[in-house]
Design an enzyme around this catalytic site. Structure first.
Site, PDB file in Angstrom:
ATOM      1  CE1 TYR A   1      -3.264  -3.079   0.875  1.00 47.97           C
ATOM      2  CE2 TYR A   1      -4.290  -1.254  -0.291  1.00 47.97           C
ATOM      3  CZ  TYR A   1      -4.306  -2.578   0.118  1.00 47.97           C
ATOM      4  OH  TYR A   1      -5.352  -3.394  -0.261  1.00 47.97           O
TER       5      TYR A   1
ATOM      6  CB  CYS B   1      -7.216   0.337  15.072  1.00 47.12           C
ATOM      7  SG  CYS B   1      -6.910  -1.034  16.189  1.00 47.12           S
TER       8      CYS B   1
ATOM      9  CB  VAL C   1      -8.438   3.023  -2.701  1.00 46.87           C
ATOM     10  CG1 VAL C   1      -9.557   2.034  -2.374  1.00 46.87           C
ATOM     11  CG2 VAL C   1      -7.304   2.331  -3.445  1.00 46.87           C
TER      12      VAL C   1
ATOM     13  CG  ASN D   1     -13.870  -0.673 -20.350  1.00 46.16           C
ATOM     14  OD1 ASN D   1     -12.869  -0.924 -21.000  1.00 46.16           O
ATOM     15  ND2 ASN D   1     -14.090  -1.155 -19.140  1.00 46.16           N
TER      16      ASN D   1
ATOM     17  N   GLY E   1     -14.634   2.902 -16.943  1.00 42.38           N
ATOM     18  CA  GLY E   1     -13.330   2.363 -16.564  1.00 42.38           C
ATOM     19  C   GLY E   1     -13.401   1.268 -15.531  1.00 42.38           C
ATOM     20  CB  THR E   2     -15.566  -0.494 -13.540  1.00 43.70           C
ATOM     21  OG1 THR E   2     -15.543  -1.654 -12.699  1.00 43.70           O
ATOM     22  CG2 THR E   2     -16.971  -0.264 -14.099  1.00 43.70           C
TER      23      THR E   2
ATOM     24  CB  ALA F   1     -12.506   7.586 -19.096  1.00 45.92           C
TER      25      ALA F   1
ATOM     26  CB  CYS G   1      -5.966  -1.278  21.164  1.00 50.03           C
ATOM     27  SG  CYS G   1      -5.766  -1.675  19.417  1.00 50.03           S
TER      28      CYS G   1
ATOM     29  CG  HIS H   1     -14.155  -0.863  -3.206  1.00 56.63           C
ATOM     30  ND1 HIS H   1     -13.934  -1.315  -4.490  1.00 56.63           N
ATOM     31  CD2 HIS H   1     -15.360  -1.357  -2.854  1.00 56.63           C
ATOM     32  CE1 HIS H   1     -14.968  -2.041  -4.895  1.00 56.63           C
ATOM     33  NE2 HIS H   1     -15.845  -2.076  -3.923  1.00 56.63           N
TER      34      HIS H   1
HETATM   35  C1  BV8 Z   1     -18.145  -8.425   0.029  1.00 55.46           C
HETATM   36  C2  BV8 Z   1      -9.978  -1.908  -2.267  1.00 55.46           C
HETATM   37  C3  BV8 Z   1     -19.519  -9.440   1.744  1.00 55.46           C
HETATM   38  C4  BV8 Z   1      -8.684  -2.537  -1.880  1.00 55.46           C
HETATM   39  C5  BV8 Z   1     -11.229  -3.486  -3.658  1.00 55.46           C
HETATM   40  C6  BV8 Z   1     -20.810 -12.147  -5.911  1.00 55.46           C
HETATM   41  C7  BV8 Z   1     -20.316 -12.861  -6.958  1.00 55.46           C
HETATM   42  C8  BV8 Z   1     -18.941 -13.186  -6.988  1.00 55.46           C
HETATM   43  C9  BV8 Z   1     -18.057 -12.787  -5.985  1.00 55.46           C
HETATM   44  C10 BV8 Z   1     -18.563 -12.077  -4.956  1.00 55.46           C
HETATM   45  C11 BV8 Z   1     -19.924 -11.776  -4.894  1.00 55.46           C
HETATM   46  N1  BV8 Z   1     -20.131 -11.066  -3.766  1.00 55.46           N
HETATM   47  C12 BV8 Z   1     -18.947 -10.929  -3.092  1.00 55.46           C
HETATM   48  C13 BV8 Z   1     -17.984 -11.549  -3.808  1.00 55.46           C
HETATM   49  C14 BV8 Z   1     -16.599 -11.605  -3.445  1.00 55.46           C
HETATM   50  C15 BV8 Z   1     -15.810 -10.362  -3.914  1.00 55.46           C
HETATM   51  C16 BV8 Z   1     -15.794 -10.225  -5.419  1.00 55.46           C
HETATM   52  O1  BV8 Z   1     -16.560  -9.488  -6.023  1.00 55.46           O
HETATM   53  N2  BV8 Z   1     -14.849 -10.939  -6.019  1.00 55.46           N
HETATM   54  C17 BV8 Z   1     -14.662 -10.806  -7.481  1.00 55.46           C
HETATM   55  C18 BV8 Z   1     -13.189 -10.704  -7.778  1.00 55.46           C
HETATM   56  C19 BV8 Z   1     -15.298 -11.975  -8.178  1.00 55.46           C
HETATM   57  N3  BV8 Z   1     -16.369  -9.134  -3.338  1.00 55.46           N
HETATM   58  C20 BV8 Z   1     -15.954  -8.831  -2.095  1.00 55.46           C
HETATM   59  O2  BV8 Z   1     -15.189  -9.515  -1.430  1.00 55.46           O
HETATM   60  C21 BV8 Z   1     -16.527  -7.549  -1.516  1.00 55.46           C
HETATM   61  N4  BV8 Z   1     -16.993  -7.781  -0.177  1.00 55.46           N
HETATM   62  O3  BV8 Z   1     -18.862  -8.792  -0.876  1.00 55.46           O
HETATM   63  O4  BV8 Z   1     -18.391  -8.646   1.383  1.00 55.46           O
HETATM   64  C22 BV8 Z   1     -19.190 -10.807   1.283  1.00 55.46           C
HETATM   65  C23 BV8 Z   1     -17.942 -11.285   1.567  1.00 55.46           C
HETATM   66  C24 BV8 Z   1     -17.631 -12.597   1.094  1.00 55.46           C
HETATM   67  C25 BV8 Z   1     -18.542 -13.339   0.347  1.00 55.46           C
HETATM   68  C26 BV8 Z   1     -19.816 -12.793   0.112  1.00 55.46           C
HETATM   69  C27 BV8 Z   1     -20.136 -11.523   0.540  1.00 55.46           C
HETATM   70  C28 BV8 Z   1     -15.413  -6.470  -1.389  1.00 55.46           C
HETATM   71  C29 BV8 Z   1     -14.997  -6.006  -2.742  1.00 55.46           C
HETATM   72  C30 BV8 Z   1     -14.008  -4.830  -2.613  1.00 55.46           C
HETATM   73  C31 BV8 Z   1     -12.569  -5.286  -2.615  1.00 55.46           C
HETATM   74  N5  BV8 Z   1     -11.678  -4.131  -2.591  1.00 55.46           N
HETATM   75  N6  BV8 Z   1     -10.422  -2.385  -3.585  1.00 55.46           N
HETATM   76  C32 BV8 Z   1      -7.542  -2.144  -2.789  1.00 55.46           C
HETATM   77  O5  BV8 Z   1      -7.775  -1.369  -3.751  1.00 55.46           O
HETATM   78  O6  BV8 Z   1      -6.436  -2.583  -2.495  1.00 55.46           O
HETATM   79  S1  BV8 Z   1     -11.749  -4.043  -5.214  1.00 55.46           S
HETATM   80  C33 BV8 Z   1     -10.614  -3.360  -6.341  1.00 55.46           C
HETATM   81  O7  BV8 Z   1     -10.684  -4.185  -7.458  1.00 55.46           O
HETATM   82  C34 BV8 Z   1     -10.968  -1.987  -6.852  1.00 55.46           C
HETATM   83  O8  BV8 Z   1     -11.476  -1.158  -5.852  1.00 55.46           O
HETATM   84  C35 BV8 Z   1     -12.030  -2.318  -7.907  1.00 55.46           C
HETATM   85  O9  BV8 Z   1     -13.276  -2.460  -7.319  1.00 55.46           O
HETATM   86  C36 BV8 Z   1     -11.597  -3.668  -8.380  1.00 55.46           C
HETATM   87  C37 BV8 Z   1     -10.905  -3.545  -9.681  1.00 55.46           C
HETATM   88  O10 BV8 Z   1     -11.903  -3.401 -10.620  1.00 55.46           O
HETATM   89  P1  BV8 Z   1     -11.860  -2.156 -11.646  1.00 55.46           P
HETATM   90  O11 BV8 Z   1     -11.796  -0.890 -10.899  1.00 55.46           O
HETATM   91  O12 BV8 Z   1     -12.955  -2.381 -12.582  1.00 55.46           O
HETATM   92  O13 BV8 Z   1     -10.420  -2.296 -12.344  1.00 55.46           O
HETATM   93  P2  BV8 Z   1      -9.913  -3.440 -13.332  1.00 55.46           P
HETATM   94  O14 BV8 Z   1      -8.454  -3.327 -13.331  1.00 55.46           O
HETATM   95  O15 BV8 Z   1     -10.574  -4.735 -13.026  1.00 55.46           O
HETATM   96  O16 BV8 Z   1     -10.497  -2.986 -14.756  1.00 55.46           O
HETATM   97  C38 BV8 Z   1     -10.102  -1.758 -15.307  1.00 55.46           C
HETATM   98  C39 BV8 Z   1     -11.065  -1.512 -16.471  1.00 55.46           C
HETATM   99  O17 BV8 Z   1     -10.754  -0.231 -17.013  1.00 55.46           O
HETATM  100  C40 BV8 Z   1     -10.927  -2.535 -17.597  1.00 55.46           C
HETATM  101  O18 BV8 Z   1     -12.214  -2.946 -18.021  1.00 55.46           O
HETATM  102  C41 BV8 Z   1     -10.210  -1.748 -18.716  1.00 55.46           C
HETATM  103  O19 BV8 Z   1     -10.621  -2.156 -19.994  1.00 55.46           O
HETATM  104  C42 BV8 Z   1     -10.688  -0.333 -18.419  1.00 55.46           C
HETATM  105  N7  BV8 Z   1      -9.781   0.739 -18.869  1.00 55.46           N
HETATM  106  C43 BV8 Z   1      -8.422   0.696 -18.985  1.00 55.46           C
HETATM  107  N8  BV8 Z   1      -7.968   1.934 -19.409  1.00 55.46           N
HETATM  108  C44 BV8 Z   1      -9.068   2.739 -19.540  1.00 55.46           C
HETATM  109  C45 BV8 Z   1     -10.222   1.984 -19.186  1.00 55.46           C
HETATM  110  N9  BV8 Z   1     -11.472   2.497 -19.208  1.00 55.46           N
HETATM  111  C46 BV8 Z   1     -11.599   3.808 -19.598  1.00 55.46           C
HETATM  112  N10 BV8 Z   1     -10.526   4.596 -19.931  1.00 55.46           N
HETATM  113  C47 BV8 Z   1      -9.269   4.098 -19.927  1.00 55.46           C
HETATM  114  N11 BV8 Z   1      -8.244   4.891 -20.265  1.00 55.46           N
END
Ligand code: BV8
Length: 257
Positions: free
Chosen positions: A70, A130, A106, A216, A190-191, A234, A153, A122
């Site tokens: 981080y 903590c 973030v 995207n 961008g997601t 974007a 703590c 997020h």
């Molecule tokens: C939770 C903070 C209760 C930390 C992050 C349902 C189905 C399946 C899985 C799950 C589900 N429910 C829960 C889950 C589990 C999990 C999940 O979703 N897993 C995924 C991987 C399948 N979710 C969780 O754990 C969430 N908590 O649900 O709690 C629970 C718990 C357990 C089980 C059930 C319920 C918590 C999720 C949050 C995690 N923390 N970030 C940190 O940053 O270090 S997530 C982190 O990754 C980011 O914040 C962001 O959300 C994600 C990355 O995604 P994107 O931002 O979309 O980025 P990515 O790189 O993937 O894509 C970039 C895109 O941009 C691409 O499409 C690309 O083409 C495009 N791009 C590139 N350049 C450009 C562009 N677009 C425009 N312009 C450009 N120039």
């Protein structure tokens, strides 16, 4: 379709819209030099999968490794500047009655660009809390400890971000879901639309009858469902959109697009 050509129907709808919701992901910060989540990590982090590092398990296993990851990301963001995509959303916020900006990022770049109504789903890289008490910590005594210790703590301090397997803040999620249900136009920018519950939001907006716009360069699981799909960066498309909707009205030169 040429992505720089904004559909006139979208321009008309945006010109009259009063409630807009915007969901952003790592892609909007890509043109600021901040690597997306899916992009390979570079340097000493290349051998780690971000989804493995961003978990409470990884932190318990090796708190120093996760803390330093981080710190490395903080440094990348400090060296970055908001880009034209961030600034175009600031302009949109100025022109439309209600704009809810919901970000998965973030990095804090939306606020640095000047956006006011930002929901950080997020968390934020530059806040700390903590690990044991889950409460924000502003200041802690300098020490050799990595991660530093909680002044209340003594347990480990951790970044105030939502890790995989952890629930989002109920208040943030509620505001985001409310914005998705009431939006006339919902932008997904961008997601990769793979991380839940954030990835539900565009579908919530669709079910509520909103116009959904995806910006995207790559297709995502959401693409087949959207009203308008603008396939490009974007930082190019958003300024173009703002110019086409309000360009002649506001004399575009004054805003940093
Ligand atoms: C939770 C903070 C209760 C930390 C992050 C349902 C189905 C399946 C899985 C799950 C589900 N429910 C829960 C889950 C589990 C999990 C999940 O979703 N897993 C995924 C991987 C399948 N979710 C969780 O754990 C969430 N908590 O649900 O709690 C629970 C718990 C357990 C089980 C059930 C319920 C918590 C999720 C949050 C995690 N923390 N970030 C940190 O940053 O270090 S997530 C982190 O990754 C980011 O914040 C962001 O959300 C994600 C990355 O995604 P994107 O931002 O979309 O980025 P990515 O790189 O993937 O894509 C970039 C895109 O941009 C691409 O499409 C690309 O083409 C495009 N791009 C590139 N350049 C450009 C562009 N677009 C425009 N312009 C450009 N120039």
């Amino acid at each position: 379709m040429n992505p720089l050509l904004i559909p006139t129907d979208l321009v008309t709808r945006l010109r009259t819209a009063r409630r807009v919701a915007v969901l952003t992901g790592a892609g909007i910060s890509a043109e600021s030099g901040v690597p997306t989540f899916r992009e390979a990590q570079t340097g000493l982090w290349a051998r780690y999968n971000p989804e493995e590092l961003a978990t409470p398990e990884a932190f318990r296993r090796n708190p120093r490794l996760v803390w330093e990851w981080y710190a490395w990301r903080q440094e990348r963001v400090r060296q970055a500047e908001p880009n034209a995509g961030h600034y175009a959303l600031v302009e949109m916020e100025r022109r439309i009655a209600e704009v809810a900006l919901i970000t998965q990022n973030v990095d804090g770049l939306h606020r640095r660009a000047g956006s006011q109504q930002v929901v950080e789903l997020h968390g934020n890289l530059f806040r700390v809390k903590c690990f044991a008490e889950d409460r924000p910590v502003e200041n802690w005594p300098e020490s050799a400890n990595i991660p530093p210790r909680c002044p209340h703590c003594g347990s480990l301090l951790r970044p105030d971000v939502v890790w995989f397997g952890e629930s989002l803040a109920a208040s943030a999620l509620r505001v985001a879901e409310q914005a998705a249900v009431t939006a006339e136009i919902f932008f997904s920018i961008g997601t990769s639309a793979l991380v839940y519950p954030a990835a539900n939001l565009p579908f919530t907006a669709l079910a509520a009858g909103a116009t959904v716009v995806e910006i995207n360069p790559q297709p995502t699981p959401l693409s087949p469902q959207v009203t308008f799909s603008l396939n490009g960066p974007a930082g190019v498309i958003l300024p173009r959109l703002v110019e086409q909707v309000w360009g002649d009205a506001v004399g575009i030169s004054e805003c940093r697009l």
